[in-house]
Motif scaffolding. Structure first.
Motif, PDB file in Angstrom:
ATOM      1  N   GLY A  23       0.747  -1.184  -0.081  1.00 56.12           N
ATOM      2  CA  GLY A  23       0.232  -0.041  -0.009  1.00 56.12           C
ATOM      3  C   GLY A  23       1.000   1.387  -0.037  1.00 56.12           C
ATOM      4  O   GLY A  23       0.378   2.330   0.414  1.00 56.12           O
ATOM      5  N   GLY A  24       2.178   1.082  -0.479  1.00 56.06           N
ATOM      6  CA  GLY A  24       3.046   2.268  -0.544  1.00 56.06           C
ATOM      7  C   GLY A  24       2.632   3.395  -1.570  1.00 56.06           C
ATOM      8  O   GLY A  24       2.289   2.888  -2.704  1.00 56.06           O
ATOM      9  N   PHE A  25       2.837   4.513  -1.105  1.00 57.71           N
ATOM     10  CA  PHE A  25       2.686   5.607  -2.308  1.00 57.71           C
ATOM     11  C   PHE A  25       3.881   6.510  -2.158  1.00 57.71           C
ATOM     12  O   PHE A  25       4.172   6.944  -0.973  1.00 57.71           O
ATOM     13  N   PRO A  26       4.204   7.070  -3.307  1.00 60.79           N
ATOM     14  CA  PRO A  26       4.232   6.455  -4.533  1.00 60.79           C
ATOM     15  C   PRO A  26       4.847   5.078  -4.666  1.00 60.79           C
ATOM     16  O   PRO A  26       5.990   4.815  -3.818  1.00 60.79           O
ATOM     17  N   LEU A  27       4.433   4.375  -5.561  1.00 61.22           N
ATOM     18  CA  LEU A  27       5.351   3.193  -5.946  1.00 61.22           C
ATOM     19  C   LEU A  27       5.527   3.020  -7.418  1.00 61.22           C
ATOM     20  O   LEU A  27       4.440   3.026  -8.113  1.00 61.22           O
ATOM     21  N   VAL A  28       6.410   2.960  -7.837  1.00 58.22           N
ATOM     22  CA  VAL A  28       6.888   2.490  -9.420  1.00 58.22           C
ATOM     23  C   VAL A  28       7.289   1.479  -9.527  1.00 58.22           C
ATOM     24  O   VAL A  28       8.345   0.979  -8.735  1.00 58.22           O
ATOM     25  N   VAL A  29       6.608   0.484 -10.313  1.00 63.18           N
ATOM     26  CA  VAL A  29       6.852  -0.804 -10.594  1.00 63.18           C
ATOM     27  C   VAL A  29       6.992  -1.183 -12.000  1.00 63.18           C
ATOM     28  O   VAL A  29       6.502  -0.307 -12.812  1.00 63.18           O
ATOM     29  N   VAL A  30       8.232  -1.877 -12.248  1.00 60.08           N
ATOM     30  CA  VAL A  30       8.562  -2.234 -13.483  1.00 60.08           C
ATOM     31  C   VAL A  30       8.074  -3.593 -13.849  1.00 60.08           C
ATOM     32  O   VAL A  30       8.533  -4.478 -12.906  1.00 60.08           O
ATOM     33  N   LEU A  31       7.543  -3.901 -14.886  1.00 60.71           N
ATOM     34  CA  LEU A  31       6.941  -5.081 -15.309  1.00 60.71           C
ATOM     35  C   LEU A  31       7.477  -5.517 -16.786  1.00 60.71           C
ATOM     36  O   LEU A  31       7.644  -4.643 -17.439  1.00 60.71           O
ATOM     37  N   ASP A  32       7.600  -6.873 -16.794  1.00 68.52           N
ATOM     38  CA  ASP A  32       7.918  -7.160 -18.112  1.00 68.52           C
ATOM     39  C   ASP A  32       6.392  -7.322 -19.195  1.00 68.52           C
ATOM     40  O   ASP A  32       5.496  -6.867 -18.440  1.00 68.52           O
ATOM     41  N   LYS A  33       6.479  -7.455 -20.388  1.00 69.27           N
ATOM     42  CA  LYS A  33       5.427  -7.293 -21.110  1.00 69.27           C
ATOM     43  C   LYS A  33       4.429  -8.195 -20.869  1.00 69.27           C
ATOM     44  O   LYS A  33       3.059  -8.058 -21.449  1.00 69.27           O
ATOM     45  N   ASN A  34       4.709  -9.290 -19.890  1.00 65.62           N
ATOM     46  CA  ASN A  34       3.627 -10.353 -19.439  1.00 65.62           C
ATOM     47  C   ASN A  34       3.104  -9.889 -18.249  1.00 65.62           C
ATOM     48  O   ASN A  34       2.312 -10.508 -17.665  1.00 65.62           O
ATOM     49  N   GLY A  35       3.577  -8.718 -17.669  1.00 67.69           N
ATOM     50  CA  GLY A  35       3.096  -8.519 -16.186  1.00 67.69           C
ATOM     51  C   GLY A  35       3.888  -9.145 -15.132  1.00 67.69           C
ATOM     52  O   GLY A  35       3.452  -8.986 -14.017  1.00 67.69           O
ATOM     53  N   LYS A  36       5.013  -9.613 -15.368  1.00 66.62           N
ATOM     54  CA  LYS A  36       5.577 -10.052 -14.207  1.00 66.62           C
ATOM     55  C   LYS A  36       6.575  -8.854 -13.692  1.00 66.62           C
ATOM     56  O   LYS A  36       7.252  -8.220 -14.244  1.00 66.62           O
ATOM     57  N   LYS A  37       6.549  -8.795 -12.251  1.00 61.83           N
ATOM     58  CA  LYS A  37       7.025  -8.062 -11.521  1.00 61.83           C
ATOM     59  C   LYS A  37       8.723  -7.982 -11.506  1.00 61.83           C
ATOM     60  O   LYS A  37       9.156  -9.165 -11.321  1.00 61.83           O
ATOM     61  N   MET A  38       9.468  -7.065 -12.270  1.00 62.34           N
ATOM     62  CA  MET A  38      10.990  -6.887 -12.293  1.00 62.34           C
ATOM     63  C   MET A  38      11.494  -6.254 -11.073  1.00 62.34           C
ATOM     64  O   MET A  38      12.739  -6.603 -10.723  1.00 62.34           O
ATOM     65  N   GLY A  39      10.889  -5.081 -10.594  1.00 58.31           N
ATOM     66  CA  GLY A  39      11.323  -4.488  -9.619  1.00 58.31           C
ATOM     67  C   GLY A  39      10.462  -3.125  -9.280  1.00 58.31           C
ATOM     68  O   GLY A  39       9.584  -3.066  -9.883  1.00 58.31           O
ATOM     69  N   GLU A  40      10.804  -2.629  -8.100  1.00 56.00           N
ATOM     70  CA  GLU A  40      10.041  -1.434  -7.714  1.00 56.00           C
ATOM     71  C   GLU A  40      10.932  -0.462  -6.936  1.00 56.00           C
ATOM     72  O   GLU A  40      12.219  -0.670  -6.425  1.00 56.00           O
ATOM     73  N   THR A  41      10.300   0.806  -7.001  1.00 61.05           N
ATOM     74  CA  THR A  41      11.147   1.989  -6.109  1.00 61.05           C
ATOM     75  C   THR A  41       9.884   2.926  -5.898  1.00 61.05           C
ATOM     76  O   THR A  41       8.798   2.855  -6.167  1.00 61.05           O
ATOM     77  N   GLY A  42      10.422   4.050  -4.862  1.00 59.31           N
ATOM     78  CA  GLY A  42       9.578   4.956  -4.651  1.00 59.31           C
ATOM     79  C   GLY A  42       9.911   6.207  -5.056  1.00 59.31           C
ATOM     80  O   GLY A  42      10.829   6.280  -6.066  1.00 59.31           O
ATOM     81  N   TYR A  43       9.650   7.571  -4.446  1.00 63.13           N
ATOM     82  CA  TYR A  43      10.222   8.763  -4.798  1.00 63.13           C
ATOM     83  C   TYR A  43      11.273   8.867  -4.465  1.00 63.13           C
ATOM     84  O   TYR A  43      11.980   8.530  -3.344  1.00 63.13           O
ATOM     85  N   LYS A  44      12.294   9.431  -5.235  1.00 64.70           N
ATOM     86  CA  LYS A  44      13.657   9.741  -5.039  1.00 64.70           C
ATOM     87  C   LYS A  44      14.001  11.084  -5.610  1.00 64.70           C
ATOM     88  O   LYS A  44      13.775  11.550  -6.767  1.00 64.70           O
ATOM     89  N   ASN A  45      14.681  12.150  -4.683  1.00 70.27           N
ATOM     90  CA  ASN A  45      15.088  13.384  -5.117  1.00 70.27           C
ATOM     91  C   ASN A  45      16.342  13.470  -5.996  1.00 70.27           C
ATOM     92  O   ASN A  45      17.412  13.803  -5.414  1.00 70.27           O
ATOM     93  N   ILE A  46      16.176  12.934  -7.225  1.00 69.94           N
ATOM     94  CA  ILE A  46      17.236  12.897  -8.184  1.00 69.94           C
ATOM     95  C   ILE A  46      16.559  13.380  -9.396  1.00 69.94           C
ATOM     96  O   ILE A  46      15.753  13.452  -9.614  1.00 69.94           O
ATOM     97  N   SER A  47      17.760  13.370 -10.333  1.00 67.80           N
ATOM     98  CA  SER A  47      17.205  13.776 -11.815  1.00 67.80           C
ATOM     99  C   SER A  47      16.555  12.702 -12.341  1.00 67.80           C
ATOM    100  O   SER A  47      16.715  11.491 -12.190  1.00 67.80           O
TER     101      SER A  47
END
Length: 146
Positions: free
Chosen positions: A109-133
């Motif tokens: 239930g984390g916000f924000p949550l950025v999830v990277v998925l492959d084309k089939n919907g398999k979760k590759m990884g996740e991250t949240g907000y970072k104060n970077i470029s």
């Protein structure tokens, strides 16, 4: 001469704008595009009208032309928004879709949550907000697919 320059500048701007990646809302459509074009999916869980880090992530990274231009060849972008204000509520079908996506990809239930998925919907990884470029943020996302 001024009119020709103005027309050329406008045409250049429109071409660049139209080529930039835009954020979708329909996960099934995003997954179909990802499969058809052999791309990964960036799925962002956000609270657009209440979550300060979500708003910062959007303004400082996700909505920048730098980010959108960098991801257009490799990713399909989709947002799962969870606004709280009544005036910002999504249609029921989108609310239901976003709840299902959260049950599958955002169990914490984390916000924000950025999830990277492959084309089939398999979760590759996740991250949240970072104060970077935007490019540094993209580096983090790209490492998830390697």
């Amino acid at each position: 001469m001024k009119k020709i320059i103005l027309i050329l500048m406008l045409a250049f701007w429109c071409t660049n704008y139209m080529n930039a990646q835009e954020w979708g809302l329909d996960f099934d459509e995003a997954q179909k595009i990802a499969k058809d074009e052999d791309k990964h999916i960036i799925l962002v869980f956000a609270g657009s009208d209440w979550c300060a880090p979500c708003i910062k992530l959007e303004k400082q990274i996700l909505e920048t032309e730098e980010f959108k231009e960098s991801v257009k060849n490799d990713y399909v972008l989709i947002k799962a928004d969870f606004p709280r204000k009544k005036k910002n509520q999504l249609p029921e079908s989108l609310q239901n879709q976003n709840k299902k996506l959260a049950e599958k990809y955002n169990k914490s239930g984390g916000f924000p949550l950025v999830v990277v998925l492959d084309k089939n919907g398999k979760k590759m990884g996740e991250t949240g907000y970072k104060n970077i470029s935007p490019n540094s943020y993209l580096d983090i996302l790209n490492k998830m697919i390697k």
